[in-house]
Write a protein that holds these residues in place. Structure first.
Motif, PDB file in Angstrom:
ATOM      1  N   GLN A   1       0.838  -1.216   0.000  1.00 45.10           N
ATOM      2  CA  GLN A   1       0.000   0.000   0.000  1.00 45.10           C
ATOM      3  C   GLN A   1       0.867   1.259   0.000  1.00 45.10           C
ATOM      4  O   GLN A   1       0.468   2.299   0.519  1.00 45.10           O
ATOM      5  N   GLU A   2       2.070   1.133  -0.582  1.00 41.16           N
ATOM      6  CA  GLU A   2       2.986   2.281  -0.618  1.00 41.16           C
ATOM      7  C   GLU A   2       3.320   2.603  -2.061  1.00 41.16           C
ATOM      8  O   GLU A   2       3.077   1.798  -2.959  1.00 41.16           O
ATOM      9  N   CYS A   3       3.944   3.759  -2.257  1.00 42.89           N
ATOM     10  CA  CYS A   3       4.504   4.088  -3.560  1.00 42.89           C
ATOM     11  C   CYS A   3       5.567   3.033  -3.873  1.00 42.89           C
ATOM     12  O   CYS A   3       6.339   2.636  -3.001  1.00 42.89           O
ATOM     13  N   ALA A   4       5.615   2.571  -5.129  1.00 41.39           N
ATOM     14  CA  ALA A   4       6.548   1.501  -5.486  1.00 41.39           C
ATOM     15  C   ALA A   4       7.996   1.976  -5.478  1.00 41.39           C
ATOM     16  O   ALA A   4       8.919   1.163  -5.512  1.00 41.39           O
ATOM     17  N   LEU A   5       8.204   3.303  -5.454  1.00 41.82           N
ATOM     18  CA  LEU A   5       9.574   3.826  -5.555  1.00 41.82           C
ATOM     19  C   LEU A   5       9.971   4.743  -4.401  1.00 41.82           C
ATOM     20  O   LEU A   5      11.118   5.175  -4.333  1.00 41.82           O
ATOM     21  N   SER A   6       9.013   5.068  -3.501  1.00 49.18           N
ATOM     22  CA  SER A   6       9.333   5.971  -2.388  1.00 49.18           C
ATOM     23  C   SER A   6       8.492   5.563  -1.181  1.00 49.18           C
ATOM     24  O   SER A   6       7.590   4.738  -1.312  1.00 49.18           O
ATOM     25  N   PRO A   7       8.766   6.130  -0.006  1.00 48.44           N
ATOM     26  CA  PRO A   7       7.976   5.710   1.165  1.00 48.44           C
ATOM     27  C   PRO A   7       6.594   6.359   1.263  1.00 48.44           C
ATOM     28  O   PRO A   7       5.900   6.133   2.245  1.00 48.44           O
ATOM     29  N   HIS A   8       6.183   7.161   0.268  1.00 46.88           N
ATOM     30  CA  HIS A   8       4.874   7.829   0.337  1.00 46.88           C
ATOM     31  C   HIS A   8       3.733   6.821   0.419  1.00 46.88           C
ATOM     32  O   HIS A   8       3.767   5.785  -0.228  1.00 46.88           O
ATOM     33  N   ARG A   9       2.729   7.186   1.230  1.00 48.94           N
ATOM     34  CA  ARG A   9       1.545   6.327   1.333  1.00 48.94           C
ATOM     35  C   ARG A   9       0.295   7.048   0.836  1.00 48.94           C
ATOM     36  O   ARG A   9      -0.790   6.458   0.769  1.00 48.94           O
ATOM     37  N   LYS A  10       0.455   8.342   0.524  1.00 46.34           N
ATOM     38  CA  LYS A  10      -0.716   9.130   0.091  1.00 46.34           C
ATOM     39  C   LYS A  10      -0.491   9.642  -1.330  1.00 46.34           C
ATOM     40  O   LYS A  10       0.630   9.638  -1.829  1.00 46.34           O
ATOM     41  N   ASP A  11      -1.585  10.118  -1.939  1.00 43.04           N
ATOM     42  CA  ASP A  11      -1.533  10.699  -3.289  1.00 43.04           C
ATOM     43  C   ASP A  11      -0.873   9.748  -4.289  1.00 43.04           C
ATOM     44  O   ASP A  11      -0.001  10.146  -5.070  1.00 43.04           O
ATOM     45  N   LEU A  12      -1.271   8.485  -4.256  1.00 51.29           N
ATOM     46  CA  LEU A  12      -0.696   7.511  -5.188  1.00 51.29           C
ATOM     47  C   LEU A  12      -1.520   7.475  -6.472  1.00 51.29           C
ATOM     48  O   LEU A  12      -2.735   7.637  -6.443  1.00 51.29           O
ATOM     49  N   THR A  13      -0.838   7.274  -7.594  1.00 49.77           N
ATOM     50  CA  THR A  13      -1.546   7.140  -8.871  1.00 49.77           C
ATOM     51  C   THR A  13      -1.004   5.925  -9.610  1.00 49.77           C
ATOM     52  O   THR A  13       0.039   5.383  -9.256  1.00 49.77           O
ATOM     53  N   MET A  14      -1.735   5.534 -10.649  1.00 51.98           N
ATOM     54  CA  MET A  14      -1.298   4.388 -11.440  1.00 51.98           C
ATOM     55  C   MET A  14      -0.331   4.864 -12.518  1.00 51.98           C
ATOM     56  O   MET A  14      -0.613   5.805 -13.246  1.00 51.98           O
ATOM     57  N   GLU A  15       0.799   4.203 -12.581  1.00 51.69           N
ATOM     58  CA  GLU A  15       1.817   4.604 -13.557  1.00 51.69           C
ATOM     59  C   GLU A  15       2.059   3.464 -14.540  1.00 51.69           C
ATOM     60  O   GLU A  15       2.068   2.296 -14.162  1.00 51.69           O
TER      61      GLU A  15
ATOM     62  N   ASN B   1       2.735  -4.016 -16.422  1.00 51.19           N
ATOM     63  CA  ASN B   1       3.124  -2.675 -16.870  1.00 51.19           C
ATOM     64  C   ASN B   1       2.646  -1.556 -15.958  1.00 51.19           C
ATOM     65  O   ASN B   1       2.941  -0.400 -16.216  1.00 51.19           O
ATOM     66  N   VAL B   2       1.875  -1.881 -14.912  1.00 51.07           N
ATOM     67  CA  VAL B   2       1.371  -0.806 -14.043  1.00 51.07           C
ATOM     68  C   VAL B   2       1.762  -1.042 -12.588  1.00 51.07           C
ATOM     69  O   VAL B   2       1.925  -2.180 -12.161  1.00 51.07           O
ATOM     70  N   TYR B   3       1.910   0.053 -11.853  1.00 50.67           N
ATOM     71  CA  TYR B   3       2.271  -0.012 -10.433  1.00 50.67           C
ATOM     72  C   TYR B   3       1.928   1.332  -9.806  1.00 50.67           C
ATOM     73  O   TYR B   3       1.833   2.337 -10.510  1.00 50.67           O
TER      74      TYR B   3
END
Ligand SMILES: [Zn+2]
Length: 383
Positions: A255-269, A285-287
């Motif tokens: 439940q975290e950003c795949a590249l940083s410790p952020h847990r909020k404001d996540l989007t599909m990349e 292809n998505v995370y």
């Protein structure tokens, strides 16, 4: 004359016993004394015994019988002559105990045997007295309107679930007919419906707001995925991602950003940018990433982007390596193969028309292209 003979023979007590206690009819008593029933009637009047109304021999008395050790109200059925509890009789004002004289079984068999005749009679009666009946009904409705509506409303809320289910079933069964009917109604009376809408719109504003809000809250993920689906489909790229898939992917990254410790404001990349005309929206292809990282990467080659000095401060290198490994795995590729595939995509961008003309996925095209085969040949030669 038989008349006087009978009169002399039958005493008052005898007649009272037969007529009042045993509830025998004048006809039955007449048969017993082999005389005419008018003689018995005369006799009753002479003895000042009150004469019952004509027909049926009067109401059957309500008796008590014991069923499973409990005293139950019951009476004799005028059809089958059996003593049955009152619950076996339909409700009606004709018979004793506020029930029909005949038991339910007798009434039912009578109805099924004479169904056509009964319906015919009822229909004939209805059409003969139609205006009177409708007048009576509407009069009854308007004098008791509040009470009737209250009853109906109460009944509706008591059986709401069942009613709604029934209505839904009925609608699904006759959908085309119902909608066609409704459309015709609206076409014939456009002003009426427009006025109705105009009246309803402000009245239901709050309700509508609430509905949209809760719908969005409950289906947030599906709605967001639909937006992605549209964006992917505009570019004619494959979309193979269910809500559950996306939940699983987010779970995989804790439940975290795949590249940083952020847990909020996540989007599909999308790892392979959609604008290249490659990849698409699928598990490999998505995370989830923080929106700032998403903006920073945009349409650049992810491997080139990750080595930029400004990006190195933005992302966690360990997490980056893990992400690349996971995505390579999802595509059934080794990490270096995956990188070559992404590089190939960047240097072989496609337009929408090109994608339309080739139904294969990017991975399939790459695998059948020369760089993939050449590289694999190299590996074989190395061994
Ligand atoms: Zn019966």
């Amino acid at each position: 004359m038989a008349n006087i003979k009978v009169m002399n023979r039958v005493t008052k007590q005898e007649l009272e016993q037969l007529y009042l206690t045993e509830l025998k009819s004048t006809r039955e008593i007449a048969i017993k004394y082999s005389c005419d029933k008018t003689t018995i009637l005369d006799l009753l009047r002479k003895y000042k015994i009150p004469v019952r109304n004509k027909g049926g021999g009067g109401k059957k008395h309500v008796l008590f019988i014991e069923i499973n050790g409990v005293q139950v109200e019951s009476k004799e059925c005028t059809g089958c002559k059996m003593v049955k509890p009152l619950t076996e009789y339909d409700i009606g004002t004709k018979g004793a105990g506020g029930r029909q004289p005949k038991c339910r079984l007798c009434r039912r068999s009578y109805y099924s045997e004479n169904k056509i005749a009964i319906l015919k009679k009822a229909r004939a009666y209805y059409y003969k007295n139609k205006s009177q009946i409708t007048l009576k009904r509407s009069l009854n409705y308007y004098t008791n309107k509040d009470r009737l509506l209250a009853i109906r409303r109460e009944e509706y809320y008591l059986n709401r679930e069942e009613r709604q289910q029934k209505a839904r079933k009925y609608y699904a069964f006759r959908k085309s007919i119902v909608t066609a009917k409704e459309r015709l109604k609206r076409k014939l009376n456009p002003e009426k419906y427009r006025a109705k809408e105009r009246e309803r719109y402000p009245r239901r504003k709050e309700q509508r707001k609430h509905y949209h809000k809760t719908y969005y809250q409950n289906n947030q993920l599906a709605i967001k995925l639909n937006v992605k689906r549209r964006k992917t489909k505009v570019r004619e790229l494959p979309f193979q991602l269910t809500v559950q898939n996306w939940l699983d992917i987010q779970e995989r990254f804790g439940q975290e950003c795949a590249l940083s410790p952020h847990r909020k404001d996540l989007t599909m990349e999308h790892f392979i940018p959609v604008s290249w005309g490659h990849g698409g929206t699928y598990r490999g292809n998505v995370y989830p990433v923080h929106c700032r990282i998403n903006r920073s990467k945009s349409a650049t080659n992810p491997f080139v982007w990750a080595e930029r000095s400004d990006v190195k401060n933005l992302i966690d290198l360990q997490k980056w390596n893990r992400l690349v490994m996971i995505l390579a795995q999802e595509n059934n590729l080794k990490v270096d193969e995956f990188r070559r595939f992404v590089d190939w995509c960047e240097s072989n961008k496609r337009t929408v028309e090109q994608i339309k003309s080739d139904p294969r996925t990017s991975l399939e095209i790459w695998k059948s292209s020369s760089p993939y085969i050449l590289n694999n040949d190299d590996i074989i030669e190395d061994f």
